[in-house]
Design a protein around this motif. Structure first.
Motif, PDB file in Angstrom:
ATOM      1  N   GLY A  46      11.419  11.976  -8.710  1.00  0.00           N
ATOM      2  CA  GLY A  46      10.354  12.344  -7.777  1.00  0.00           C
ATOM      3  C   GLY A  46       9.882  11.089  -7.057  1.00  0.00           C
ATOM      4  N   GLY A  47       8.646  10.709  -7.252  1.00  0.00           N
ATOM      5  CA  GLY A  47       8.147   9.452  -6.712  1.00  0.00           C
ATOM      6  C   GLY A  47       8.254   9.355  -5.202  1.00  0.00           C
ATOM      7  N   ILE A  48       8.007  10.451  -4.504  1.00  0.00           N
ATOM      8  CA  ILE A  48       8.061  10.431  -3.044  1.00  0.00           C
ATOM      9  C   ILE A  48       6.688   9.969  -2.532  1.00  0.00           C
ATOM     10  CG2 ILE A  48       8.464  11.812  -0.967  1.00  0.00           C
ATOM     11  CD1 ILE A  48      10.933  11.517  -2.759  1.00  0.00           C
ATOM     12  N   HIS A  85       0.874  -1.182   0.000  1.00  0.00           N
ATOM     13  CA  HIS A  85       0.000   0.000   0.000  1.00  0.00           C
ATOM     14  C   HIS A  85       0.902   1.220   0.000  1.00  0.00           C
ATOM     15  CE1 HIS A  85      -3.515  -2.427   0.955  1.00  0.00           C
ATOM     16  NE2 HIS A  85      -2.866  -2.944   1.992  1.00  0.00           N
ATOM     17  N   ALA A  86       0.491   2.272  -0.694  1.00  0.00           N
ATOM     18  CA  ALA A  86       1.266   3.510  -0.726  1.00  0.00           C
ATOM     19  C   ALA A  86       0.331   4.695  -0.924  1.00  0.00           C
ATOM     20  CB  ALA A  86       2.282   3.470  -1.864  1.00  0.00           C
ATOM     21  N   VAL A  87       0.748   5.844  -0.408  1.00  0.00           N
ATOM     22  CA  VAL A  87       0.041   7.103  -0.638  1.00  0.00           C
ATOM     23  C   VAL A  87       1.026   8.031  -1.336  1.00  0.00           C
ATOM     24  CG1 VAL A  87      -1.079   9.099   0.436  1.00  0.00           C
ATOM     25  CG2 VAL A  87      -1.419   6.817   1.414  1.00  0.00           C
ATOM     26  N   ALA A  88       0.617   8.560  -2.466  1.00  0.00           N
ATOM     27  CA  ALA A  88       1.473   9.479  -3.208  1.00  0.00           C
ATOM     28  C   ALA A  88       1.544  10.820  -2.490  1.00  0.00           C
ATOM     29  CB  ALA A  88       0.932   9.683  -4.621  1.00  0.00           C
ATOM     30  N   ILE A  89       2.748  11.355  -2.375  1.00  0.00           N
ATOM     31  CA  ILE A  89       2.962  12.694  -1.837  1.00  0.00           C
ATOM     32  C   ILE A  89       3.104  13.615  -3.040  1.00  0.00           C
ATOM     33  CG2 ILE A  89       4.544  14.161  -0.505  1.00  0.00           C
ATOM     34  CD1 ILE A  89       5.257  11.630   1.132  1.00  0.00           C
ATOM     35  N   ASP A  90       2.309  14.658  -3.091  1.00  0.00           N
ATOM     36  CA  ASP A  90       2.267  15.526  -4.268  1.00  0.00           C
ATOM     37  C   ASP A  90       3.477  16.443  -4.361  1.00  0.00           C
ATOM     38  OD1 ASP A  90      -0.083  14.320  -4.939  1.00  0.00           O
ATOM     39  OD2 ASP A  90      -1.361  15.985  -4.316  1.00  0.00           O
ATOM     40  N   TYR A  91       4.657  15.836  -4.331  1.00  0.00           N
ATOM     41  CA  TYR A  91       5.901  16.537  -4.589  1.00  0.00           C
ATOM     42  C   TYR A  91       6.310  16.190  -6.018  1.00  0.00           C
ATOM     43  CZ  TYR A  91      10.855  17.377  -4.995  1.00  0.00           C
ATOM     44  OH  TYR A  91      12.069  17.790  -5.455  1.00  0.00           O
ATOM     45  N   ASP A  92       6.398  17.177  -6.866  1.00  0.00           N
ATOM     46  CA  ASP A  92       6.800  17.013  -8.265  1.00  0.00           C
ATOM     47  C   ASP A  92       6.033  15.901  -8.963  1.00  0.00           C
ATOM     48  OD1 ASP A  92       8.090  17.732 -10.554  1.00  0.00           O
ATOM     49  OD2 ASP A  92       9.856  16.508 -10.171  1.00  0.00           O
ATOM     50  N   ARG A  93       4.718  15.962  -8.855  1.00  0.00           N
ATOM     51  CA  ARG A  93       3.839  15.020  -9.549  1.00  0.00           C
ATOM     52  C   ARG A  93       2.503  15.698  -9.784  1.00  0.00           C
ATOM     53  NH1 ARG A  93      -0.018  12.566  -6.652  1.00  0.00           N
ATOM     54  NH2 ARG A  93       0.011  10.724  -7.971  1.00  0.00           N
ATOM     55  N   GLU A  94       1.717  15.130 -10.641  1.00  0.00           N
ATOM     56  CA  GLU A  94       0.389  15.652 -10.922  1.00  0.00           C
ATOM     57  C   GLU A  94      -0.562  15.182  -9.819  1.00  0.00           C
ATOM     58  OE1 GLU A  94      -0.498  17.712 -13.330  1.00  0.00           O
ATOM     59  OE2 GLU A  94       1.478  17.711 -14.268  1.00  0.00           O
ATOM     60  N   PRO A  95      -1.156  16.113  -9.046  1.00  0.00           N
ATOM     61  CA  PRO A  95      -2.113  15.701  -8.009  1.00  0.00           C
ATOM     62  C   PRO A  95      -3.237  14.856  -8.605  1.00  0.00           C
ATOM     63  CG  PRO A  95      -1.563  18.008  -7.776  1.00  0.00           C
ATOM     64  CD  PRO A  95      -0.970  17.548  -9.083  1.00  0.00           C
ATOM     65  N   ASP A  96      -3.769  13.973  -7.794  1.00  0.00           N
ATOM     66  CA  ASP A  96      -4.886  13.095  -8.140  1.00  0.00           C
ATOM     67  C   ASP A  96      -4.535  11.999  -9.138  1.00  0.00           C
ATOM     68  OD1 ASP A  96      -6.741  14.513  -6.457  1.00  0.00           O
ATOM     69  OD2 ASP A  96      -6.845  16.052  -8.015  1.00  0.00           O
ATOM     70  N   SER A  97      -3.272  11.881  -9.542  1.00  0.00           N
ATOM     71  CA  SER A  97      -2.882  10.806 -10.445  1.00  0.00           C
ATOM     72  C   SER A  97      -2.387   9.619  -9.616  1.00  0.00           C
ATOM     73  CB  SER A  97      -1.809  11.269 -11.425  1.00  0.00           C
ATOM     74  OG  SER A  97      -0.647  11.678 -10.741  1.00  0.00           O
ATOM     75  N   SER A  98      -2.345   8.463 -10.223  1.00  0.00           N
ATOM     76  CA  SER A  98      -1.886   7.255  -9.539  1.00  0.00           C
ATOM     77  C   SER A  98      -0.474   7.452  -8.983  1.00  0.00           C
ATOM     78  CB  SER A  98      -1.865   6.087 -10.530  1.00  0.00           C
ATOM     79  OG  SER A  98      -1.093   5.016 -10.024  1.00  0.00           O
ATOM     80  N   PRO A  99      -0.176   6.823  -7.846  1.00  0.00           N
ATOM     81  CA  PRO A  99       1.198   6.872  -7.345  1.00  0.00           C
ATOM     82  C   PRO A  99       2.212   6.302  -8.339  1.00  0.00           C
ATOM     83  CG  PRO A  99      -0.263   6.059  -5.633  1.00  0.00           C
ATOM     84  CD  PRO A  99      -1.072   6.140  -6.903  1.00  0.00           C
ATOM     85  N   LEU A 100       1.745   5.585  -9.354  1.00  0.00           N
ATOM     86  CA  LEU A 100       2.644   5.040 -10.370  1.00  0.00           C
ATOM     87  C   LEU A 100       2.907   6.020 -11.510  1.00  0.00           C
ATOM     88  CD1 LEU A 100       1.364   1.377 -10.733  1.00  0.00           C
ATOM     89  CD2 LEU A 100       3.467   2.167  -9.635  1.00  0.00           C
ATOM     90  N   ASP A 101       2.064   7.046 -11.675  1.00  0.00           N
ATOM     91  CA  ASP A 101       2.240   7.993 -12.776  1.00  0.00           C
ATOM     92  C   ASP A 101       3.512   8.788 -12.577  1.00  0.00           C
ATOM     93  OD1 ASP A 101      -0.054   7.093 -13.900  1.00  0.00           O
ATOM     94  OD2 ASP A 101      -1.276   8.816 -13.340  1.00  0.00           O
ATOM     95  N   TRP A 102       4.228   9.048 -13.669  1.00  0.00           N
ATOM     96  CA  TRP A 102       5.539   9.669 -13.572  1.00  0.00           C
ATOM     97  C   TRP A 102       5.689  11.049 -14.201  1.00  0.00           C
ATOM     98  CZ3 TRP A 102       9.171   8.178 -10.326  1.00  0.00           C
ATOM     99  CH2 TRP A 102       9.019   6.909  -9.752  1.00  0.00           C
ATOM    100  N   PRO A 103       4.624  11.778 -14.547  1.00  0.00           N
ATOM    101  CA  PRO A 103       4.895  13.135 -15.056  1.00  0.00           C
ATOM    102  C   PRO A 103       5.530  13.972 -13.945  1.00  0.00           C
ATOM    103  CG  PRO A 103       2.530  12.775 -14.825  1.00  0.00           C
ATOM    104  CD  PRO A 103       3.210  11.478 -14.504  1.00  0.00           C
ATOM    105  N   ARG A 104       6.591  14.674 -14.265  1.00  0.00           N
ATOM    106  CA  ARG A 104       7.329  15.464 -13.285  1.00  0.00           C
ATOM    107  C   ARG A 104       7.331  16.930 -13.712  1.00  0.00           C
ATOM    108  NH1 ARG A 104       6.432  11.831 -10.204  1.00  0.00           N
ATOM    109  NH2 ARG A 104       7.749  10.020 -10.036  1.00  0.00           N
ATOM    110  N   PRO A 105       6.360  17.718 -13.240  1.00  0.00           N
ATOM    111  CA  PRO A 105       6.272  19.127 -13.645  1.00  0.00           C
ATOM    112  C   PRO A 105       7.544  19.930 -13.369  1.00  0.00           C
ATOM    113  CG  PRO A 105       4.299  18.472 -12.479  1.00  0.00           C
ATOM    114  CD  PRO A 105       5.277  17.329 -12.357  1.00  0.00           C
ATOM    115  N   LEU A 106       8.289  19.578 -12.341  1.00  0.00           N
ATOM    116  CA  LEU A 106       9.507  20.321 -12.013  1.00  0.00           C
ATOM    117  C   LEU A 106      10.719  19.801 -12.781  1.00  0.00           C
ATOM    118  CD1 LEU A 106       9.096  20.619  -8.133  1.00  0.00           C
ATOM    119  CD2 LEU A 106       8.517  22.310  -9.892  1.00  0.00           C
TER     120      LEU A 106
END
Length: 127
Positions: free
Chosen positions: A79-81, A53-74
């Motif tokens: 990223g992937g924190i 189980h994991a919860v995505a931390i919205d650091y350098d990622r698109e909010p509301d996307s899967s914790p597996l999604d990898w777009p990195r706005p910065l």
């Protein structure tokens, strides 16, 4: 980042997921085999079960996307924190918590209340 340290700031918690079925999460939850990792992490730490189980931390990622999604706005390459299962304690960059606490966290996070995580070094948080 690349320094194996957690980012400093206040970040949203908007999505969850893992290898195992949803255990009562209120956040959008995605079950996927994509959460399967190699046998060890950056420092040789065992990773088995870390992404049950994991919860995505919205650091350098698109909010509301899967914790597996990898777009990195910065533009960060690593990223992937996330908050994820780690019964052995702290994890480089991410936040590792015991499995029983992860299930409690998943059930407690309510997207209607816009949950966040405050991340700083221990000395700054204790002030």
């Amino acid at each position: 980042m690349g320094n194996l340290r957690s980012p400093v700031g206040v970040y949203g918690l908007t999505a969850a997921g893992g290898l195992l079925a949803d255990s009562g999460a209120h956040l959008p939850y995605g079950r996927s085999g994509g959460f399967t990792l190699g046998s060890t992490g950056f420092r040789g730490e065992p990773l088995a079960g870390s992404f049950d189980h994991a919860v995505a931390i919205d650091y350098d990622r698109e909010p509301d996307s899967s914790p597996l999604d990898w777009p990195r706005p910065l533009g960060a390459e690593d990223g992937g924190i996330r908050v994820h299962v780690d019964p052995r304690g702290p994890y480089p960059g991410c936040i590792g918590i015991a499995k029983k606490h992860m299930k409690e966290l998943l059930r407690a996070l309510d997207p209607a209340k816009a949950p966040v995580i405050v991340m700083r070094d221990a000395a700054s948080l204790s002030r």
